[in-house]
Design an enzyme around this catalytic site. Sequence first.
Site, mmCIF file in Angstrom:
data_model
loop_
_atom_site.group_PDB
_atom_site.id
_atom_site.type_symbol
_atom_site.label_atom_id
_atom_site.label_comp_id
_atom_site.label_asym_id
_atom_site.label_seq_id
_atom_site.Cartn_x
_atom_site.Cartn_y
_atom_site.Cartn_z
ATOM 1 N N GLU A 1 -16.734 -0.213 19.053
ATOM 2 C CA GLU A 1 -15.397 -0.420 19.594
ATOM 3 C C GLU A 1 -15.350 -1.503 20.680
ATOM 4 O O GLU A 1 -14.270 -1.984 21.020
ATOM 5 C CB GLU A 1 -14.858 0.909 20.134
ATOM 6 N N ASP B 1 -8.813 7.466 9.877
ATOM 7 C CA ASP B 1 -8.809 8.577 8.918
ATOM 8 C C ASP B 1 -7.538 9.383 9.120
ATOM 9 O O ASP B 1 -6.759 9.123 10.035
ATOM 10 C CB ASP B 1 -10.054 9.459 9.099
#
Length: 232
Positions: free
Chosen positions: A13, A200
Amino acid sequence: MNRIGIIGAMELEVKELKARMALSKVEKKAGMEFHEGTLNGASVVIVRSGVGKVNAALCTQILADLFHVTHIINTGVAGSLNARLDIGDILISTDALHHDVDATIFGYQPGEVPQLGCREFVADEDLARLAKETCERVNPDIHAYMGRVVSGDQFISDNLIKSRLISQFQGDCAEMEGAAIAHGAYLNQIPFVIIRAISDKADNSAQVDYPVFEAAAAKHSAALVWELVKEI
């Protein structure tokens, strides 16, 4: 002078942002590496906090105490709780709360930390608006939404838990750090915004979707943060 703290839970990230920054020094504290320098002309401190709310809260306090940051951006990935939010989209926080805090027996709301005086930690309106406008400009291939981040020390991959987070907290995405960072920023009176790329659907397919879409989601977040810091 503004100094922006940029927190990501995992190396993926923050890896691209660290690679693109002009680094001046690295300082280690509490097992974390704080990379100081400039990013797209802005003074920044970029750090991988580690996963979970305790790591995130410690990281936020270190940024406040040692680096005196004026703004905090939390970038990363999350599971969607909102049917409008598809994998690859980005959610910009309106607010954040803890979904795994329960002191209701004492009369508090679900998610409310006792004696704090609030349940939701509200993101800075100007930062959030700027983040959404920037995202729409730099990531025209995906959708950017404003919404609520709910956080807890668990990866959500169960339809029943997902349904509870929607009905009880009206959450738009679920992850494991945002509320702790928001909580720390609130206590230190530091403007913050949480940026979450959807990796997701926070349901029974999450274990399959997450590793496939995590890298692409992180790339969209990095593109947004790169441009956003220049505007702050």
